[in-house]
Design an enzyme around this catalytic site. Structure first.
Site, short mmCIF file in Angstrom:
data_model
loop_
_atom_site.label_atom_id
_atom_site.label_comp_id
_atom_site.label_asym_id
_atom_site.label_seq_id
_atom_site.Cartn_x
_atom_site.Cartn_y
_atom_site.Cartn_z
CD GLU A 141 -14.96 40.71 39.96
OE1 GLU A 141 -14.26 40.97 38.96
OE2 GLU A 141 -14.89 39.64 40.59
CD GLU B 168 -11.55 30.05 51.60
OE1 GLU B 168 -11.70 29.63 50.44
OE2 GLU B 168 -12.48 30.13 52.43
N GLY C 67 9.19 33.29 25.77
CA GLY C 67 8.84 33.27 24.37
C GLY C 67 7.95 32.08 24.05
N GLY C 68 8.21 31.43 22.91
CA GLY C 68 7.39 30.29 22.49
C GLY C 68 7.41 29.14 23.47
CD GLU D 291 -26.40 26.54 48.88
OE1 GLU D 291 -26.55 25.95 49.97
OE2 GLU D 291 -27.32 27.18 48.32
CB ILE E 133 -16.90 21.00 47.24
CG1 ILE E 133 -18.24 21.74 47.32
CG2 ILE E 133 -16.39 20.60 48.62
CD1 ILE E 133 -18.17 23.11 47.99
N GLY F 142 -22.52 31.33 44.40
CA GLY F 142 -21.17 31.90 44.36
C GLY F 142 -20.76 32.47 45.70
CD GLN G 181 18.06 50.03 29.78
OE1 GLN G 181 17.47 50.57 28.86
NE2 GLN G 181 19.06 50.61 30.44
#
Length: 389
Positions: free
Chosen positions: A368, A243, A340-341, A129, A159, A133, A280
């Site tokens: 948490e 879940e 990289g980029g 909700e 949801i 949370g 390496q």
């Protein structure tokens, strides 16, 4: 093939599912990511192939297969690079349908479970909700008994399948005085008057429809109560183990996919007269990532095996999600760096994967909250028990 967990039949299923995804799903992924809408035809194709009935009872159209078919289903969905599409599929098959299968009576199963297996009906699970949370016990939505009906009021958020689903599995307080012992589970048709849905704009999981839902005097027939009144919280807690394990398995699978892609890139990318997989520093980074993935994967397989044998693995599943989601975020971050980029470009898969993976430590119970659950079990010796049957 890991013969400790997977048989030859499992691997034949994996290959078949890979072929199905490549042919029927991958060509549409970019479109669905852009529109945020997964077209209905693919649900029907999943149903026709039996993919929504892998773990469901045969009497309602399922196949009743062991959990490692589910593991394969989850792993391969992570390797088409759309966390949103994967979530839509597994939220239907393993969140909404799990409650229908476990708490629904025969009439509910015939009306909702069988068409869900066939891909004719899509379900969503409505627990979280706004402002609530991970605090499931603090739920404010109410379902007040009035004659032969319950009157549902309240709201839900985040949801998955919340916009386009055909039915909703909704948790609400039927007795506000009893705290979490006053919570119940209902199944509600989408077209019931009083239900409204708003699509949320997300950082990742772009293909899935994630909604905020409002319920305004929604009338629910009392036969749509699932299980026993007042036992909703224990039902939710019982299924949370599955879940959380699902999200742990998803994590090791997407990390593995990211590393495989990065290694393929490294084998072709040349710099300073050599392909970069010969450097390496990069090789050792790959070695670290491969080790972390393998350790998490082996743990997740072990927990899956125990769950399949009927053990109540709430602690281990919580650990799986906590550690695996963090690992996947780190691995995908480092794999993006290896490109990289190009890793930062939308034309390459790591950018989407990076966004999609970030939900791992948030959805289905934040890291948490999981740490506190685990701490209660490890430090305070708290025991969580399955719902009484």
């Amino acid at each position: 093939m890991n013969t400790m967990y997977f048989t030859e039949e499992h691997e034949l299923f994996r290959k078949s599912f890979q072929d199905f995804l490549k042919k029927e799903v991958v060509p549409h992924i970019d479109k669905w990511e852009e529109t945020g809408t997964i077209e209905r035809f693919i649900w029907k194709k999943f149903g026709e192939m039996g993919y929504f009935g892998i773990n469901q009872p045969e009497e309602y159209g399922g196949m009743g297969l062991d959990i490692f078919y589910t593991v394969i289903f989850l792993e391969e969905l992570q390797k088409i690079n759309s966390g949103g599409f994967a979530a839509a599929m597994w939220a239907h098959a393993y969140l909404a349908m799990t409650h229908v299968s476990k708490e629904g009576d025969d009439a509910i199963k015939k009306k909702y479970l069988t068409p869900s297996i066939d891909g004719e009906k899509i379900g969503c699970l409505c627990i979280t909700e706004p402002f609530g949370g991970s605090d499931v016990a603090g739920m404010r939505s109410t379902a007040v008994k009035n004659g032969d009906k319950y009157i549902l009021n309240g709201s839900k958020t985040f949801i998955t399948n919340g916009v386009y689903s055909d039915y909703l599995v909704v948790a609400a307080k039927t007795d506000q005085e009893k705290g979490n012992k006053g919570m119940s589970i209902f199944i509600v048709d989408r077209d019931t008057p009083g239900i409204s849905a708003s699509k949320l704009d997300k950082l990742g999981w772009r293909a899935s429809d994630t909604a905020e839902l409002a319920f305004d005097d929604v009338e629910i027939p009392d036969e749509n109560l699932m299980g026993e009144e007042g036992k909703g919280f224990s039902y939710i807690m019982q299924h949370f183990a599955l879940e959380r394990l699902i999200m742990g398995i998803n994590s090791h699978a997407r990390a593995e996919y990211a590393l495989d892609y990065a290694m393929g890139y490294m084998a072709e990318r040349e710099a300073f007269g050599s392909t970069i997989d010969k450097f390496q520093a990069l090789r050792h980074s790959v070695a670290d990532m491969a080790s972390e993935i393998e350790i998490n994967k082996e743990f997740n397989y072990s927990v899956a095996k125990r769950l399949d044998q009927g053990e109540y693995v709430v602690k281990e599943a919580s650990m799986s999600k906590l550690v695996s989601t963090k690992m996947a975020d780190r691995v995908i971050y480092d794999c993006l760096q290896l490109l990289g980029g190009y890793g930062y470009m939308e034309d390459y898969p790591l950018a989407r994967m990076f966004r999609d993976s970030r939900l791992g430590p948030i959805g289905g119970g934040t890291s948490e909250i999981l740490r506190e659950i685990i701490a209660k079990m490890v430090i305070d010796k708290k025991e969580y028990k399955p719902a009484a049957r």
